[in-house]
Enzyme design. Structure first.
Site: not given
Lengths: 327, 349, 406
Positions: C379-380
C-alpha cells in the site's frame, strides 16, 4: 438343523402346502402311482388320494390348460412337467393363457398356478432333453421364474410359489435332486426377488444360479481363492423378479462382473443382467462384463462334446482373469 | 341377459299388452321365457349390426367377429343353464356374452376400447370376461380355450359344486391338438363340460370338407368314448335348448361330458375384413340361408302358438333400439383408459 | 330424419374404397338391412347394407368413384324431407384412416453404440474404463498423462490408484500420532531460513492489502485446448496466466513497481517469478521479459526452470530480479488464498483452482468454470483502485484470451 435332499425338500414343501390348503393339488405324468418320475412326489398319493394327486396322459397342452382353467375358478394346481423340455408343447397355454389372463380379462381372472419340473442338461440326454429355458419364460410379463440351487431354497421358494396368486415357472434340476443340504426346522418361506450372497469378496462379482452354481461356479471360486482372487458369489434364486439391488451393490464394490449360466448366449438371462448392470453401475465398471454360457449350438450327445459345450471351471477362471486384466 | 337388459325389456313390455293369454307349453317353457328369448335374439342381432356400422366408421379396430345368424345357439344353450354355470368361448363372443348376462353397454364400450368396458378396454372384442357372471372369455387362439373349459369343469367337480361348463367353438377348432387332448381328458376323468361346436360350415374361408377328414364333426367324440349329438336345425332355438338341456342334465347326474354339433350359418363374413359372399360362399348360398333366419323362424313359432303377433315383434324392435342407442350413448360418453392402466393387472397381489 | 351414408371401413387396413355398383337409384325406397351398394376394399368386394329406412335421395359418389373412409357417399331421407342443409355442407375431404397418436414417442432413439462413450474429461481419444475415468475426474488427474496397462492401452483402476494422493483417503481408524513422544526438533535448512527471514520482513514492513476477482475461465479453457491441438507441448493455465499478467503489467506500471523510500521505481519489463513448491520449501524461479515471449516460449522455459528448481540446479540469477510473482495453489483444490508480497516487488498474485459452478448471467443460471485470483499489494505505492484496475484488466484479458495474440 435337519439335513435333507433337494427332492425331499420339494416333497416337504408340497406336502405342507397341500395339508394347509385343500385347493392345492398336483397333476403330471407319473406323479401319482409311479410316485414321480424322479420320486419328487413320493408318498403323496398315499397321503392325499387320487383326487389331489393326479396322473395325466402324455398331453401337456391338454393338462396344462386344465390346470390353468381350474386355477381361474378357484383351485391352486401344481403342474409337473417331467422335464421343462416338454413344456414347449404346452407353450401356448403357458404364455397365452396363464401369463396374460389377468391382464386380458381386465383383472377378472388371476391364475394361481405353479409349473415345476427339472430343467437344463443332465448327462448324455442330447439336444431336446437338455434345454435351459429360463430366459424364454422370463421374457413374458405375467410370469415369475424361480430357480433354487439347494434344498433350503427349494423348499422355501416352492412354498412361496404355491402361495403366490400368479403363474410361477419353477425350474429344478434332476442332477440336484439327490444332493443334501441343511434346511431350517419348522415352517419357513423364502420371498421372491431376494438373492443371496453365497460368498463375500472384493475382487470380482460372479452371478450364477441353479445347478451350474453348485457344480461349476462354486468350485471355480474355490480354485480362484487359492490364487488369491477373492470372488463375491451371488445366487439370485429368482430370475423374475431379480434382486437387482444386491447385484448392483456388489458390482459397485468389486468393479467387475462375470455371469455364469447354463442357457445359450443370445438373449439369455445374462444378457439382461449385463444390460441392467452396465446401465446402473456404468461408472463403477473397470472392465466389460463377461459371460460364461453354454456354447451357441444344440447340445450334442457325445460325452466329451457335451462337457465342451456346457460351462466348466476353466471357462469361469478364464473369464475372471480376463476382467481382472491378469494374463 | 343382464339385469340392465331385463329391466329395460320388462319396463317396455309392461307397456305392451300380451295379445293372447292362452298358456301353451313348449318344452315346458313359460310364455314369459319364450318372449324373452325372442327379445334377446333380436337384441343380439341389432347389437351386432351396430357393431358392423361402428367398425365401418373406424370406431372399432382390429378384429371383429359377428354372430348374425347364430343367435339361436347362444339363447337356446344358455337358456338351459343357471347363472352359476360357466360359459367359455372363442372370439365370436358378443352374442354369448349378452346371453350370459354381461351388460351390453359395457360390451360395446369394451369393443371401442373404453375404460368402462367389461375388461377395462384392455381386452377388446375377442376378450370379453366376467367373473361375476361366470363368463370365462373371449379367447383368440383357436382351440386354446378348450382345455380351460375342462379345467373349469374339473374345479367344479373337485369342489363338489355341481356346476357345468358350456364350451363353444367353431368347426375349425375341431382339428387342432388341444381339442383332442381336452376331449380325451374330459372323457377319461369324467369332467362335466359340454362342448358345443357352432358349425357354420366354414373355418374362415375353408369349408369343413377341406379341413376335416370327418364331415360329421360330432362323431369325433367317438374317438374319446364321449356322448355326442348333432342338432341339424341350429336356427331353431327350441331344438338347441332341448339338446343342450339334455346334455347338461346328463353332466350334472353323471359328470360325463358331451360333444354337441349345432349346424348353423353366419350371415356376415368370418370377421369384418371378410366379405359376406363372393369369395368362398356364393350369394345364393347366403340368401338361401337367410330363409332360415332364427328370428323369423322363432317369430313364426310364437305366432303359431298364439303367443305373439306382428305388433309384439314391432314393439320388440323398439325396445331393442332403446337399448342399442343407450349402448352407443354410454360408450361415446366413456373415456379411454388412463395411461396408468398400462401397468395394472400384470401380477396379482 | 335425413342421414348421410358414409364410406365404411371394410378391413382393418382399408384407407379408401371404390364404388362398384349402386343397387338402388336416386328416388328409390330403401329398407333398413337392404343391400344398398357394392364397394371395393383393399381386400375384397364387399356389400354395404342400409342402416336406416327411407328414400335414397342423393348419390354423392357415383359408380367408379373413390372416397376415403368416413366420407359421405349418399343421403337417405324422407321422400319430401328438405336435405339442402346436408347438401350444402362443404364436401368433406376424404378422411385419412384414423391413426391414434401414440401417447408416448414411438420412434426409438438411434443406437448410439457407434458413437462410443462421451468422455468426461477433455481427453477424447483416451481409452479408459468408466471407473478409471470417474476416478480421474474426481481426483483431477489428467488421463492423458497416464499410460494404461489394460488391453490396447486402456487405462484402468490400477493405473489411477497409485496417483491418488494418499492424504485424501479418509481413514476410519483413529489417527496415530506420527511423532512418538509428542515433539521433535529439526534443523532448519538454508532455504527454510531464508524464507523465514524474508517473509517475516515482508509482513513486518510492507503494509499489505488484498483484492480478489473471480474470472470466467470457459474462454481460456477452450483457448488452451486450441493451443494444445496446434503443438506437441502441453500448454498449462499457468503459462497463459504468466503471459496475461505480463501483458497487463505493461499497461499498469504502477503495479510492476517497487518502493524505494522517496521514490517508486516502475519497471518497463515484466520479469515474473513463478512459485514452485519443493519438499524443503518454496523457490521462485524467474521468467525474464515475459512481455516479449510467446506462450510457447513461456511454457518451455517454465518447464525447464521448474525442473531445475526441483533438482536444485537453478543459477542465482534465475531466482533473482523478479518484478512480479505468481503463486498457484489451484492444483490442491484451494479456491482462493492471500500470498505475502516478495520484497522488493510491489505485488504478488495468488491463483486458486478452476471450479465449475452455477452463476447468474443476464438473469439466467448457467454453469461456468471460474477461478479466483487475489492480488496482495504494497500500500505504500499501490492503492485499492490501482490494484482493482489492474485486476479488472487482467480479468478482461483472460476472459478474452485471443487478445493475447495481438
Amino acid at each position: 438343523m435337519p439335513v435333507v435332499s433337494y427332492r425331499e425338500a420339494l416333497n416337504q414343501a408340497m406336502d405342507e402346502e397341500m395339508a394347509r390348503d385343500e385347493r392345492v393339488y398336483l397333476m403330471g405324468e407319473e406323479v401319482a402311482q409311479y410316485n414321480g418320475a424322479y420320486k419328487v412326489s413320493q408318498g403323496l398319493l398315499a397321503k392325499y388320494g387320487p383326487k389331489r394327486i393326479i396322473d395325466t396322459p402324455i398331453a401337456e397342452a391338454g393338462f396344462t390348460g386344465i390346470g390353468i382353467g381350474s386355477a381361474m375358478v378357484g383351485l391352486r394346481p401344481i403342474v409337473e412337467f417331467m422335464s421343462w423340455n416338454f413344456s414347449l408343447v404346452a407353450f401356448d397355454q403357458i404364455v397365452n393363457n396363464a401369463a396374460k389372463m389377468l391382464s386380458m380379462s381386465g383383472g377378472n381372472f388371476n391364475v394361481p398356478i405353479v409349473f415345476r419340473g427339472p430343467g437344463g442338461a443332465a448327462h448324455n440326454l442330447a439336444a431336446t432333453h437338455s434345454q435351459a429355458l429360463e430366459s424364454l419364460y422370463a421374457h413374458f410379463p405375467g410370469l415369475k421364474v424361480v430357480m433354487p440351487s439347494n434344498p433350503r431354497d427349494a423348499k422355501g421358494l416352492l412354498k412361496t410359489a404355491i402361495r403366490d396368486n400368479n403363474p410361477v415357472i419353477f425350474i429344478e434340476s434332476e442332477v440336484m435332486y439327490g444332493e443334501k443340504g441343511e434346511i431350517p426346522d419348522g415352517e419357513y418361506t423364502i420371498p421372491f426377488g431376494s438373492g443371496e450372497i453365497v460368498r463375500e469378496g472384493k475382487d470380482v462379482t460372479i452371478v450364477s444360479w441353479s445347478k451350474i452354481l453348485q457344480h461349476i461356479t462354486a468350485k471355480a471360486v474355490n480354485r480362484l481363492a487359492e490364487e488369491d482372487i477373492n470372488v463375491e458369489l451371488i445366487d439370485p434364486r429368482t430370475i423374475r423378479p431379480m434382486d437387482w439391488e444386491l447385484i448392483f451393490n456388489s458390482v459397485k464394490k468389486t468393479n467387475r462382473l462375470v455371469i455364469v449360466e447354463e442357457g445359450w448366449p443370445f438373449a439369455g438371462v445374462g444378457a439382461q443382467i449385463s444390460h441392467e448392470v452396465s446401465n446402473h453401475c456404468f461408472d463403477f465398471l473397470d472392465a466389460p462384463i463377461e459371460r460364461v454360457t453354454q456354447e451357441d449350438v444344440p447340445l450334442p450327445y457325445a460325452h466329451n462334446l457335451e462337457i465342451a459345450s456346457l460351462p466348466n471351471i476353466q471357462k469361469v477362471i478364464r473369464a475372471v482373469r480376463k476382467v481382472m486384466y491378469l494374463d | 341377459m343382464s339385469e340392465y337388459t331385463i329391466n329395460i325389456l320388462q319396463r317396455e313390455m309392461n307397456q305392451t299388452s300380451v295379445k293372447n293369454t292362452t298358456h301353451i307349453d313348449l318344452l315346458g317353457l313359460s310364455p314369459e321365457i319364450l318372449l324373452k328369448w325372442y327379445d334377446e335374439m333380436l337384441l343380439i342381432r341389432r347389437f351386432e349390426e351396430k357393431c358392423a356400422q361402428l367398425y365401418g366408421m373406424g370406431k372399432i379396430g382390429g378384429f371383429c367377429h359377428l354372430y348374425n345368424g347364430q343367435e339361436a345357439i347362444a339363447t337356446g344353450s344358455i337358456g338351459a343353464i343357471t347363472p352359476d354355470d360357466y360359459v367359455i368361448t372363442a372370439y365370436r363372443d358378443h352374442g354369448l356374452a349378452i346371453s350370459k348376462g354381461l351388460d351390453p353397454r359395457r360390451i360395446l364400450a369394451e369393443l371401442l376400447g373404453k375404460s368402462t368396458g367389461t375388461t377395462k378396454g384392455k381386452g377388446g372384442s375377442m376378450h370379453l370376461f366376467s367373473r361375476e357372471k361366470n363368463f370365462l372369455g373371449g379367447h383368440a387362439i383357436v382351440g386354446g380355450h378348450i382345455p380351460l373349459a375342462a379345467g373349469a369343469a374339473f374345479a367344479s367337480k373337485y369342489l363338489d359344486e355341481k356346476r357345468v361348463c358350456l364350451c363353444f367353438m367353431g368347426d375349425g377348432a375341431t382339428n387342432i391338438g388341444e381339442f383332442h387332448e381336452a376331449l380325451n381328458l374330459a372323457s377319461l376323468w369324467k369332467l362335466p363340460v359340454i362342448y358345443i361346436i357352432e358349425n357354420n360350415k366354414y373355418g374362415m374361408g375353408t369349408a369343413v370338407d377341406r379341413a376335416s377328414a370327418v364331415d360329421a364333426l360330432h362323431l369325433k367324440a367317438a374317438a374319446y368314448n364321449m356322448r355326442n349329438q348333432v342338432i341339424e336345425e341350429g336356427h331353431n332355438v327350441l331344438k338347441v335348448y332341448q339338446s343342450v338341456n339334455a346334455a347338461v342334465a346328463h353332466a350334472r347326474r353323471t359328470y360325463e361330458p358331451s360333444l354337441l354339433e349345432v349346424q348353423t350359418f353366419r350371415y356376415r363374413g368370418h370377421s369384418m375384413s371378410d366379405p359376406i359372399h363372393g369369395h368362398y360362399r356364393t350369394k345364393e348360398e347366403v340368401e338361401a340361408q337367410k330363409k332360415l333366419d332364427p328370428l323369423t323362424m322363432f317369430a313364426e313359432i310364437l305366432t303359431d302358438a298364439n303367443l305373439a303377433s306382428e305388433s309384439y315383434f314391432d314393439s320388440a324392435e323398439e325396445r331393442v333400439k332403446i337399448i342399442v342407442d343407450e349402448c352407443v350413448a354410454f360408450t361415446e360418453n366413456s373415456p379411454e383408459p388412463p395411461l396408468e392402466e398400462l401397468y395394472t393387472d400384470i401380477y396379482a397381489e | 330424419m335425413a342421414t348421410k351414408i358414409l364410406m365404411p371401413k371394410l378391413s382393418d387396413t382399408m384407407a379408401e374404397g371404390v364404388i362398384l355398383k349402386w343397387l338402388k337409384k336416386e328416388g328409390e325406397k330403401v329398407k333398413q338391412g337392404e343391400t344398398l351398394v357394392e364397394i371395393e376394399s383393399d381386400k375384397a368386394d364387399m356389400e354395404l347394407e342400409a342402416y336406416d329406412s327411407g328414400v335414397l335421395r342423393k348419390i354423392l359418389v357415383p359408380e367408379g368413384g373413390k372416397a376415403g373412409i368416413g366420407a359421405p357417399i349418399g343421403i337417405i331421407a324422407g321422400v319430401n324431407e328438405d336435405i339442402t342443409g346436408l347438401l350444402n355442407e362443404t364436401m368433406p375431404i376424404p378422411q385419412k384412416p384414423q391413426t391414434k397418436e401414440a401417447a408416448s414417442p414411438t420412434t426409438l432413439p438411434p443406437s448410439l453404440s457407434h458413437l462410443g462413450t462421451p468422455s468426461i474429461a477433455t481427453d477424447d481419444h483416451v481409452k479408459a474404463s468408466p471407473l478409471a475415468k470417474r476416478l480421474a475426474v474426481e481426483n483431477k488427474i489428467e488421463l492423458r498423462s497416464i499410460s494404461g496397462t489394460g488391453p490396447q492401452g486402456r487405462i484402468i483402476k490400477r493405473d489411477i490408484e497409485p496417483l491418488i494422493d494418499g492424504k485424501k483417503t479418509i481413514s476410519a481408524k483413529v489417527p496415530v500420532s506420527i511423532i512418538p513422544g509428542g515433539h521433535r526438533d529439526m534443523e532448519l535448512s538454508l532455504i527454510r531460513k531464508t524464507i523465514a527471514k524474508r517473509m517475516q520482513e515482508s509482513k513486518q514492513t510492507v503494509p499489505h492489502f488484498y483484492v480478489t476477482v473471480e474470472i470466467d475461465m470457459d474462454p481460456v479453457i477452450s483457448f488452451r485446448e486450441q493451443l494444445n491441438s496446434a503443438t506437441d507441448s502441453k500448454i498449462s493455465f499457468t503459462d497463459i496466466l504468466v503471459k496475461a499478467a505480463a501483458s497487463t503489467l505493461m499497461r499498469h506500471p504502477n503495479i510492476n513497481a517497487t518502493y524505494l523510500g522517496n521514490t517508486m521505481r516502475q519497471f518497463g519489463e515484466a520479469h515474473i517469478a513463478v512459485a514452485v513448491a519443493l519438499d524443503e520449501g518454496l523457490v521462485t524461479p524467474v521468467l525474464r521479459n515475459c512481455e516479449q515471449k510467446t506462450i510457447l516460449q513461456i511454457n518451455s522455459e517454465l518447464h525447464d526452470l521448474a525442473e531445475r528448481a526441483r533438482s536444485r540446479r537453478l543459477k542465482p540469477e534465475e531466482y533473482q530480479g523478479a518484478t512480479f510473482t505468481i503463486s498457484n495453489l489451484g492444483m490442491f483444490g484451494v479456491e482462493d488464498f492471500v500470498a505475502i508480497v516478495n520484497p522488493p516487488e510491489g505485488a504478488i498474485l495468488a491463483v486458486g483452482s478452476i471450479i465449475e459452478k452455477p452463476v447468474v448471467k443476464k438473469g439466467q443460471i448457467v454453469i461456468v468454470h471460474t477461478m479466483k485470483v487475489t492480488l496482495s499489494s504494497d500500500h505504500r505505492i499501490i492503492d485499492g483502485a490501482v490494484a482493482a484496475r489492474f485486476l479488472q484488466d487482467l480479468k478482461i484479458l483472460i476472459e478474452k484470451p485471443v487478445a493475447l495474440m495481438l
